[in-house]
Design an enzyme around this catalytic site. Structure first.
Site, PDB file in Angstrom:
ATOM      1  N   ALA A 113       0.811  -1.221   0.000  1.00 27.50           N
ATOM      2  CA  ALA A 113       0.000   0.000   0.000  1.00 27.50           C
ATOM      3  C   ALA A 113       0.845   1.272   0.000  1.00 27.50           C
ATOM      4  O   ALA A 113       0.318   2.364   0.217  1.00 27.50           O
ATOM      5  CB  ALA A 113      -0.925  -0.015   1.213  1.00 27.50           C
ATOM      6  N   ASN A 181       1.885  -3.615   7.941  1.00 25.98           N
ATOM      7  CA  ASN A 181       2.678  -4.293   6.904  1.00 25.98           C
ATOM      8  C   ASN A 181       3.553  -3.279   6.176  1.00 25.98           C
ATOM      9  O   ASN A 181       4.675  -3.574   5.788  1.00 25.98           O
ATOM     10  CB  ASN A 181       1.746  -4.966   5.888  1.00 25.98           C
ATOM     11  CG  ASN A 181       1.003  -6.139   6.494  1.00 25.98           C
ATOM     12  OD1 ASN A 181       1.594  -7.169   6.772  1.00 25.98           O
ATOM     13  ND2 ASN A 181      -0.283  -5.969   6.727  1.00 25.98           N
ATOM     14  N   HIS A 211      -0.342   6.816   3.958  1.00 27.93           N
ATOM     15  CA  HIS A 211       0.994   6.446   4.417  1.00 27.93           C
ATOM     16  C   HIS A 211       1.997   7.455   3.865  1.00 27.93           C
ATOM     17  O   HIS A 211       2.095   7.633   2.649  1.00 27.93           O
ATOM     18  CB  HIS A 211       1.373   5.053   3.922  1.00 27.93           C
ATOM     19  CG  HIS A 211       0.371   3.999   4.274  1.00 27.93           C
ATOM     20  ND1 HIS A 211       0.175   3.549   5.560  1.00 27.93           N
ATOM     21  CD2 HIS A 211      -0.500   3.306   3.506  1.00 27.93           C
ATOM     22  CE1 HIS A 211      -0.767   2.625   5.567  1.00 27.93           C
ATOM     23  NE2 HIS A 211      -1.202   2.465   4.340  1.00 27.93           N
TER      24      HIS A 211
HETATM   25  N1  LIG Z   1       1.701  -5.156   2.456  1.00 32.31           N
HETATM   26  C1  LIG Z   1       0.675  -4.311   2.509  1.00 32.31           C
HETATM   27  O1  LIG Z   1       0.831  -3.108   2.249  1.00 32.31           O
HETATM   28  C2  LIG Z   1      -0.679  -4.804   2.890  1.00 32.31           C
HETATM   29  C3  LIG Z   1      -1.799  -3.980   2.698  1.00 32.31           C
HETATM   30  C4  LIG Z   1      -3.047  -4.473   3.032  1.00 32.31           C
HETATM   31  C5  LIG Z   1      -3.195  -5.746   3.610  1.00 32.31           C
HETATM   32  N2  LIG Z   1      -2.074  -6.507   3.820  1.00 32.31           N
HETATM   33  C6  LIG Z   1      -2.178  -7.852   4.414  1.00 32.31           C
HETATM   34  O2  LIG Z   1      -2.619  -8.751   3.403  1.00 32.31           O
HETATM   35  C7  LIG Z   1      -3.252  -9.871   4.026  1.00 32.31           C
HETATM   36  C8  LIG Z   1      -4.545 -10.192   3.296  1.00 32.31           C
HETATM   37  O3  LIG Z   1      -5.432  -9.091   3.421  1.00 32.31           O
HETATM   38  P1  LIG Z   1      -6.962  -9.220   2.954  1.00 32.31           P
HETATM   39  O4  LIG Z   1      -7.541  -7.858   3.098  1.00 32.31           O
HETATM   40  O5  LIG Z   1      -7.060  -9.907   1.657  1.00 32.31           O
HETATM   41  O6  LIG Z   1      -7.539 -10.179   4.111  1.00 32.31           O
HETATM   42  P2  LIG Z   1      -8.972 -10.894   4.127  1.00 32.31           P
HETATM   43  O7  LIG Z   1      -9.290 -11.087   5.572  1.00 32.31           O
HETATM   44  O8  LIG Z   1      -9.939 -10.175   3.264  1.00 32.31           O
HETATM   45  O9  LIG Z   1      -8.682 -12.328   3.453  1.00 32.31           O
HETATM   46  C9  LIG Z   1      -7.978 -13.365   4.122  1.00 32.31           C
HETATM   47  C10 LIG Z   1      -8.418 -14.682   3.510  1.00 32.31           C
HETATM   48  O10 LIG Z   1      -7.635 -15.737   4.062  1.00 32.31           O
HETATM   49  C11 LIG Z   1      -8.494 -16.849   4.311  1.00 32.31           C
HETATM   50  N3  LIG Z   1      -7.860 -17.723   5.290  1.00 32.31           N
HETATM   51  C12 LIG Z   1      -7.746 -17.558   6.622  1.00 32.31           C
HETATM   52  N4  LIG Z   1      -7.051 -18.579   7.166  1.00 32.31           N
HETATM   53  C13 LIG Z   1      -6.708 -19.402   6.144  1.00 32.31           C
HETATM   54  C14 LIG Z   1      -5.956 -20.615   6.047  1.00 32.31           C
HETATM   55  N5  LIG Z   1      -5.402 -21.180   7.137  1.00 32.31           N
HETATM   56  N6  LIG Z   1      -5.799 -21.184   4.839  1.00 32.31           N
HETATM   57  C15 LIG Z   1      -6.342 -20.642   3.721  1.00 32.31           C
HETATM   58  N7  LIG Z   1      -7.063 -19.471   3.741  1.00 32.31           N
HETATM   59  C16 LIG Z   1      -7.230 -18.868   4.928  1.00 32.31           C
HETATM   60  C17 LIG Z   1      -9.791 -16.208   4.776  1.00 32.31           C
HETATM   61  O11 LIG Z   1     -10.891 -17.102   4.663  1.00 32.31           O
HETATM   62  C18 LIG Z   1      -9.897 -15.025   3.811  1.00 32.31           C
HETATM   63  O12 LIG Z   1     -10.555 -15.381   2.613  1.00 32.31           O
HETATM   64  C19 LIG Z   1      -3.437  -9.476   5.501  1.00 32.31           C
HETATM   65  O13 LIG Z   1      -2.444 -10.085   6.315  1.00 32.31           O
HETATM   66  C20 LIG Z   1      -3.216  -7.971   5.507  1.00 32.31           C
HETATM   67  O14 LIG Z   1      -2.709  -7.515   6.755  1.00 32.31           O
HETATM   68  C21 LIG Z   1      -0.836  -6.084   3.444  1.00 32.31           C
END
Ligand SMILES: NC(=O)c1ccc[n+]([C@@H]2O[C@H](COP(=O)([O-])OP(=O)(O)OC[C@H]3O[C@@H](n4cnc5c(N)ncnc54)[C@H](O)[C@@H]3O)[C@@H](O)[C@H]2O)c1
Length: 259
Positions: A113, A181, A211
């Site tokens: 992000a 993150n 950010h």
């Molecule tokens: N790097 C960045 O700048 C940045 C920005 C935004 C979000 N993120 C991170 O990205 C990740 C994903 O974000 P999101 O918004 O898509 O989350 P989300 O909650 O919308 O999706 C997570 C998915 O993982 C699934 N899940 C949970 N446990 C599981 C398992 N053991 N096996 C398989 N699937 C499983 C859930 O059912 C869900 O569909 C998060 O950790 C978030 O913090 C990073």
């Protein structure tokens, strides 16, 4: 020959990646996905282990707590992991040990992000003097964070933009594991977690997550700011992070790419 890809976690960000791969990204074939819930998209749903066996590249879009098990399995099998939950690298230092021990496996962290990591990593070559990221969110975007709970911070009582946390990237990851993150990613691109300062601000007037980065070194001062609207299906995420995974896949497959 096309590289095969699997997406683990098909929530807000994973859905963006799966849709892009289903529409076609040159050089890749989407084999399937893994999720604990059945995704709405029409794509083969495999167990995580079967998916890892079937592909060259795994795209991680999981909650951070689920990352260590996935990272270990992918690295043990010598595959490539595109890791968006970069805070897991700070929360679970064993992942770095597994990366070092893996003969063929590797981890690639997309920009997520934020912006400016290209210049930050270039400046690192001449030395970084200071690195700071300021993250601003609506107060409710910080609800449930360990730091907020432990310090009894009344988010509803915040009536103007307020700094609720200041510390290094390690402390920030423990205090706001789902929110920083971006701090982890900046720290790996630049000055390292101990030397990357993080401020978390709550702003009742903020429409989304912003950010701002300030990195200084001998030859340059880098200042960037990104304003992200929240993802409609997960307000804690920014859609830009999903698109950064798609962009990473495109860059990795091209003979000519700007990185
Ligand atoms: N790097 C960045 O700048 C940045 C920005 C935004 C979000 N993120 C991170 O990205 C990740 C994903 O974000 P999101 O918004 O898509 O989350 P989300 O909650 O919308 O999706 C997570 C998915 O993982 C699934 N899940 C949970 N446990 C599981 C398992 N053991 N096996 C398989 N699937 C499983 C859930 O059912 C869900 O569909 C998060 O950790 C978030 O913090 C990073």
């Amino acid at each position: 020959m096309k590289q095969t890809v699997g997406v683990v976690g098909v929530g807000a960000l994973g859905s963006i990646v799966v849709k892009a791969l289903m529409n076609g990204i040159d050089g890749y074939e989407l084999v399937g996905v893994s999720d604990v819930q059945k995704p709405a998209l029409d794509i083969p749903l495999l167990s995580t282990n079967d998916l890892i066996d079937a592909v060259d590249i795994i795209v991680e879009c999981l909650p951070p707590r689920e990352v260590p098990a996935l990272a270990k399995a992918v690295l043990d099998k010598g595959k490539t992991l595109i890791l968006i939950s970069s805070s897991a690298l700070l929360l679970y230092p064993e992942i770095e040990e597994w990366i070092s021990a893996s003969k063929m496996g590797r981890v690639i962290v997309p920009s997520g992000a934020i912006s400016g990591l290209d210049a930050v990593s270039a400046l690192k070559e001449s030395g970084i003097e200071s690195a700071k990221i300021m993250t601003t969110k609506p107060p409710k975007g910080l609800a449930g964070a360990p730091y907020v709970v432990e310090n009894n911070i009344n988010l509803d009582g915040i009536t103007e933009k307020t700094c609720v946390f200041s510390g290094n990237a390690y402390d920030a990851a423990k205090a706001f594991p789902a929110n920083v993150n971006v701090a982890a990613t900046l720290s790996y691109a630049g000055a390292g977690p101990n030397n990357t300062q993080v401020e978390v601000w709550a702003d009742p007037d903020a429409k989304g997550n912003s950010h701002e980065i300030e990195v200084t070194g001998g030859s340059s001062t880098i200042t960037t700011r990104v304003d992200n609207l929240p993802d409609p299906s997960n307000p804690k995420s920014s859609m830009l992070a999903g698109y950064s995974i798609v962009a990473t896949l495109r860059k990795l497959s091209k003979n000519l790419s700007v990185i």
